[in-house]
Write a protein that holds these residues in place. Structure first.
Motif, mmCIF file in Angstrom:
data_model
loop_
_atom_site.group_PDB
_atom_site.id
_atom_site.type_symbol
_atom_site.label_atom_id
_atom_site.label_comp_id
_atom_site.label_asym_id
_atom_site.label_seq_id
_atom_site.Cartn_x
_atom_site.Cartn_y
_atom_site.Cartn_z
ATOM 1 N N PHE A 28 15.087 8.289 14.725
ATOM 2 C CA PHE A 28 14.893 8.505 16.283
ATOM 3 C C PHE A 28 14.644 9.817 16.889
ATOM 4 C CE2 PHE A 28 17.055 4.423 15.307
ATOM 5 C CZ PHE A 28 16.439 3.446 16.108
ATOM 6 N N ASP A 29 14.325 10.527 15.601
ATOM 7 C CA ASP A 29 14.117 12.084 15.941
ATOM 8 C C ASP A 29 12.898 12.347 15.132
ATOM 9 O OD1 ASP A 29 14.293 14.514 17.078
ATOM 10 O OD2 ASP A 29 16.100 15.097 15.706
ATOM 11 N N LEU A 30 11.939 11.979 15.258
ATOM 12 C CA LEU A 30 10.712 11.920 14.407
ATOM 13 C C LEU A 30 9.650 13.104 14.788
ATOM 14 C CD1 LEU A 30 10.242 8.658 13.050
ATOM 15 C CD2 LEU A 30 10.891 10.324 11.941
ATOM 16 N N HIS A 31 9.312 14.082 14.252
ATOM 17 C CA HIS A 31 8.252 14.861 14.746
ATOM 18 C C HIS A 31 6.935 15.101 13.698
ATOM 19 C CE1 HIS A 31 10.970 16.712 17.652
ATOM 20 N NE2 HIS A 31 11.965 16.466 16.813
ATOM 21 N N THR A 32 6.791 14.027 12.925
ATOM 22 C CA THR A 32 5.841 13.988 11.874
ATOM 23 C C THR A 32 5.164 12.543 12.152
ATOM 24 O OG1 THR A 32 7.358 13.143 10.251
ATOM 25 C CG2 THR A 32 7.031 15.614 10.210
ATOM 26 N N MET A 33 3.839 12.611 11.357
ATOM 27 C CA MET A 33 3.310 11.582 11.439
ATOM 28 C C MET A 33 3.725 10.470 10.453
ATOM 29 S SD MET A 33 0.707 11.983 13.738
ATOM 30 C CE MET A 33 2.172 13.031 14.457
ATOM 31 N N GLY A 34 3.731 10.627 9.215
ATOM 32 C CA GLY A 34 4.177 9.642 8.216
ATOM 33 C C GLY A 34 5.773 9.911 7.838
ATOM 34 N N PHE A 35 6.279 8.983 7.601
ATOM 35 C CA PHE A 35 7.639 9.131 7.298
ATOM 36 C C PHE A 35 8.376 8.003 6.451
ATOM 37 C CE2 PHE A 35 7.273 7.088 11.611
ATOM 38 C CZ PHE A 35 8.113 5.725 11.236
ATOM 39 N N ARG A 36 7.503 6.829 6.171
ATOM 40 C CA ARG A 36 8.086 5.769 5.516
ATOM 41 C C ARG A 36 8.254 5.977 4.047
ATOM 42 N NH1 ARG A 36 5.966 0.366 8.552
ATOM 43 N NH2 ARG A 36 7.068 0.761 10.442
ATOM 44 N N GLY A 37 7.316 6.766 3.453
ATOM 45 C CA GLY A 37 7.365 6.800 2.043
ATOM 46 C C GLY A 37 6.523 5.508 1.475
ATOM 47 N N GLU A 38 5.866 4.942 2.066
ATOM 48 C CA GLU A 38 4.860 3.711 1.586
ATOM 49 C C GLU A 38 3.388 3.883 1.308
ATOM 50 O OE1 GLU A 38 5.483 0.461 4.427
ATOM 51 O OE2 GLU A 38 7.521 0.223 4.126
ATOM 52 N N ALA A 39 2.869 5.027 1.918
ATOM 53 C CA ALA A 39 1.448 4.814 2.047
ATOM 54 C C ALA A 39 0.758 5.256 0.754
ATOM 55 C CB ALA A 39 1.076 6.156 2.972
ATOM 56 N N LEU A 40 1.139 6.369 0.162
ATOM 57 C CA LEU A 40 0.650 6.895 -1.290
ATOM 58 C C LEU A 40 0.908 5.692 -2.289
ATOM 59 C CD1 LEU A 40 1.192 10.781 -1.174
ATOM 60 C CD2 LEU A 40 -0.727 9.386 -0.600
ATOM 61 N N ALA A 41 2.192 5.198 -2.206
ATOM 62 C CA ALA A 41 2.292 4.292 -3.008
ATOM 63 C C ALA A 41 1.471 3.041 -3.006
ATOM 64 C CB ALA A 41 3.851 3.784 -3.342
ATOM 65 N N SER A 42 1.434 2.678 -1.792
ATOM 66 C CA SER A 42 0.404 1.322 -1.496
ATOM 67 C C SER A 42 -1.195 1.676 -1.832
ATOM 68 C CB SER A 42 0.577 1.128 -0.109
ATOM 69 O OG SER A 42 1.893 0.631 0.133
ATOM 70 N N ILE A 43 -1.360 3.259 -1.374
ATOM 71 C CA ILE A 43 -2.757 3.387 -2.070
ATOM 72 C C ILE A 43 -2.959 3.346 -3.413
ATOM 73 C CG2 ILE A 43 -4.641 5.211 -1.765
ATOM 74 C CD1 ILE A 43 -3.237 5.766 1.067
ATOM 75 N N ALA A 44 -2.108 4.088 -4.106
ATOM 76 C CA ALA A 44 -2.109 3.867 -5.739
ATOM 77 C C ALA A 44 -2.182 2.743 -6.179
ATOM 78 C CB ALA A 44 -1.253 4.830 -6.161
ATOM 79 N N ALA A 45 -1.657 1.726 -5.371
ATOM 80 C CA ALA A 45 -1.673 0.507 -6.322
ATOM 81 C C ALA A 45 -2.960 -0.578 -6.252
ATOM 82 C CB ALA A 45 -0.401 -0.516 -5.617
ATOM 83 N N VAL A 46 -3.749 0.133 -5.262
ATOM 84 C CA VAL A 46 -5.078 -0.817 -5.197
ATOM 85 C C VAL A 46 -6.301 0.202 -5.209
ATOM 86 C CG1 VAL A 46 -3.959 -2.553 -3.732
ATOM 87 C CG2 VAL A 46 -4.823 -0.372 -2.543
ATOM 88 N N ALA A 47 -5.935 1.418 -6.013
ATOM 89 C CA ALA A 47 -7.085 2.170 -6.040
ATOM 90 C C ALA A 47 -6.913 3.136 -7.302
ATOM 91 C CB ALA A 47 -7.675 2.967 -4.974
ATOM 92 N N GLN A 48 -7.835 3.995 -7.472
ATOM 93 C CA GLN A 48 -7.842 5.076 -8.551
ATOM 94 C C GLN A 48 -7.645 6.196 -7.679
ATOM 95 O OE1 GLN A 48 -11.463 4.534 -10.633
ATOM 96 N NE2 GLN A 48 -10.701 2.806 -11.919
ATOM 97 N N VAL A 49 -6.571 7.212 -8.063
ATOM 98 C CA VAL A 49 -6.227 8.172 -7.445
ATOM 99 C C VAL A 49 -5.975 9.460 -8.162
ATOM 100 C CG1 VAL A 49 -4.248 9.284 -5.944
ATOM 101 C CG2 VAL A 49 -4.813 6.855 -5.755
ATOM 102 N N GLU A 50 -6.633 10.676 -7.790
ATOM 103 C CA GLU A 50 -6.590 11.666 -8.501
ATOM 104 C C GLU A 50 -5.798 12.884 -7.283
ATOM 105 O OE1 GLU A 50 -9.340 13.703 -11.702
ATOM 106 O OE2 GLU A 50 -9.866 14.464 -9.714
ATOM 107 N N LEU A 51 -4.837 13.350 -7.791
ATOM 108 C CA LEU A 51 -4.112 14.669 -6.958
ATOM 109 C C LEU A 51 -4.279 15.914 -7.628
ATOM 110 C CD1 LEU A 51 -2.554 15.227 -4.472
ATOM 111 C CD2 LEU A 51 -0.462 14.546 -6.040
#
Length: 612
Positions: A89-112
């Motif tokens: 309830f005091d968020l100043h950023t876009m992402g915060f859940r920690g789900e996006a990169l894990a979900s993307i890496a589960a269904v694609a090939q990712v290079e960082l």
């Protein structure tokens, strides 16, 4: 009884979570762009190949990640944004859940590839389907580059449900625009299939809007600003005359986050009441700044819907602020007394002043039945009424008023509608009523023809015949017409370019945001070209499935809706006769392209009842 409940494997759980976060390629674009914004980047480059199915890459100059953070970022519920539940309830950023990169890496090939600016070496990490292939030290630029390849490669069922490249590209462009419009202080670049679609320098909100949607928007914007204890509102609405038949540019941003909210949208519509037609929609870019403690952004996985603690107050503030802005906007031209409009001529005092003269005909007799010659006529001077019927006395050739009222056997147009005595005579007298209806007669009735709907039906069947037959002739323009369009509009136009070519349009695309019209169909004037193409693009964006499944019908319907005779247009006798001839040559002359009546019959029986 044996146990039947068990924990899901991590890779299966990640794929299920990906179903909520990663719905299509544009979902990946949104998450990666927001991560780059949160990293403090001042320059962000989005690279797309094959509508995101082959490659989605985001390169930024943000702060980068360490070796350990690069690996941890792909774990579920791993985040640097929150530590306690109260932080939600005091968020100043876009992402915060920690789900996006894990979900993307589960269904694609990712290079960082990532490197903090204060370190000499960076980190390279490759993951396929949640499985880490390798992680090593590498040389790379400061910031982060994240490439997502072969989306849904391990879930073929999800991949086959993706739409066509044109549809997915439009969703990607929408996601890009949402982030770019919310962050004008960041420079963005968007490259698609090795073609630069957007190059947006840093600036303010007005500059960003005009960079995305074209310079034409600059003069259309009306500034809105209201600062209260509840919310700080700023942004722009478009002038009422630029309202559209479809929902076009409608953007709400709360704390730099794009949201959808039908309740607040209604507040803007309410402010435009009586300024636009009921079937039109206003365009707006409204930015709300509000205390994070007074909103909840955690009610939807994509975070495009949020909850306000006092939604009614915000509704009233938006409606009042937009109304006030529109009230300040004056549609009448104003005089600038500081502007030099030229010197006022000073009269010459030595020049004699000639008084005006009045000519009177001493032979005029109002009781004389003969038409006297005016001085202008007797002297051979030209007169606009000299050869006109207006110069005749009211009783001259009165029989001509009833010419054609008797039936003739030749030159008649038969109306196969089941009416009795259903013949429109070729030389019958036609006239306009309120410049909207063409009134004519059959043997035993009057008929009224809706001129705009009639011409729509004529054009629709003409265009449909062209599309179902051969290539239509094109009239080449001596001076090509240049039209500016944004990325989404260009994709919509390119998706129907083949059909447009068959219609007679000759289009070239010299740049990512410019259309050059070299030729147009025979029945469209060059003055209508930009309006027709702009409206066509809106129709394609709002009814993409119709244009994909039945392009000929959709194209003919769209073009015929935006050209031709309009209500209020004055028609001469020849034009009315031509309209009637073409209408009754149509296969379906009685209803327009939207199923509404074109012709109304007023029979003698109905007229007799009116005189009882």
């Amino acid at each position: 009884m044996s146990d039947i409940i068990s924990l899901l494997p991590d890779h299966v759980a990640n794929q299920i979570a990906a179903g909520e976060v990663v719905q299509r390629p544009s979902s990946v674009v949104k998450e990666l762009l927001e991560n780059s914004v949160d990293s403090g980047a001042t320059e962000i480059h989005l690279i797309i190949q094959d509508a995101g199915k082959t490659l989605i890459q985001v390169v930024d100059n943000g702060k980068g990640m360490s070796y350990a953070d690069a690996r941890m970022a792909f774990e579920r519920h791993a985040t640097s944004k929150i530590k306690l539940a109260d932080d939600l309830f005091d968020l100043h950023t876009m992402g915060f859940r920690g789900e996006a990169l894990a979900s993307i890496a589960a269904v694609a090939q990712v290079e960082l590839k990532t490197r903090p600016h204060d370190e000499d070496l960076g980190t390279e990490l490759r993951i396929e389907g949640s499985k880490v292939i390798h992680q090593k030290v590498c040389q790379c630029g400061g910031g982060t580059s994240l490439a997502v390849s072969n989306l849904f490669f391990n879930i073929p069922a999800r991949r086959q449900f993706l739409k066509s490249d044109n549809v997915e590209n439009r969703h990607i462009i929408d996601a890009f625009e949402h982030v770019a419009l919310a962050n004008p202080e960041i420079a963005f670049k968007f490259t698609q299939n090795n073609v630069e679609i957007f190059h947006l320098p840093e600036g303010n909100y007005r500059q960003r809007i005009t960079s995305v949607f074209g310079k034409k928007f600059n003069e259309r914007l009306v500034p809105v600003e209201e600062i209260t204890d509840v919310v700080a509102l700023s942004g722009f609405v478009l002038k009422p005359q630029y309202a559209r038949k479809t929902r076009g540019e409608q953007f709400f941003f709360v704390n730099d986050r794009f949201i959808k909210n039908s309740y607040l949208h209604h507040a803007v519509n309410h402010a435009f009441e009586h300024l636009i037609k009921g079937d039109e929609h206003p365009s707006y870019f409204l930015y709300l700044r509000i205390d994070p403690k007074r909103i909840d952004v955690n009610i939807h996985p994509t975070k495009t819907e949020i909850k306000f603690d006092d939604e009614k107050a915000i509704y009233a503030i938006i409606r009042s602020a937009v109304k006030h802005a529109l009230g300040q906007f004056n549609i009448a031209p104003t005089l600038d007394f500081n502007q030099n409009v030229g010197d006022i001529p000073i009269p010459d005092p030595t020049r004699a002043v000639i008084p005006p003269t009045i000519q009177v005909d001493p032979n005029f007799n109002p009781f004389n039945t003969e038409t006297p010659k005016t001085p202008a006529q007797s002297s051979g001077a030209s007169s606009s009424f000299k050869s006109s019927s207006f110069g005749k006395t009211p009783t001259d050739n009165w029989q001509e008023l009833y010419k054609g009222s008797e039936s003739t056997e030749s030159g008649n147009i038969q109306i196969s509608s089941g009416w009795e005595d259903d013949t429109i005579e070729k030389n019958a007298t036609h006239f306009q009523l309120d410049n909207r209806y063409v009134i004519t007669k059959v043997k035993s009735a009057l008929i009224a023809i809706h001129q705009q709907r009639a011409h729509r039906r004529i054009n629709y069947e003409r265009f449909l015949q062209v599309l179902n037959g051969h290539h239509a002739p094109s009239q080449q323009l001596l001076f090509p017409i240049s039209i500016h369009m944004n990325g989404g509009e260009m994709e919509a136009l390119k998706s129907v370019n083949d059909t447009l070519h068959r219609m007679g349009f000759e289009l070239e695309f010299p740049s990512a945001q410019q259309v050059l019209v070299q030729g147009i169909p025979m029945h469209i004037s060059d003055g209508e070209t930009q309006i027709v193409l702009d409206q066509l693009v809106e129709d394609v964006k709002s009814d993409a499935d119709v244009f994909r499944n039945d392009p000929s019908h959709a194209m003919a319907k769209s073009l015929s809706s935006h050209i031709g005779i309009k209500n209020g247009q004055v028609l001469n006798r020849e034009e009315m006769q031509h309209l009637i001839d073409e209408l009754f040559a149509c296969e379906m002359p009685y209803t327009d392209i939207f199923g509404r009546p074109i012709i109304v019959q007023i029979g003698l029986d109905e007229l007799d009842k009116k005189f009882r």
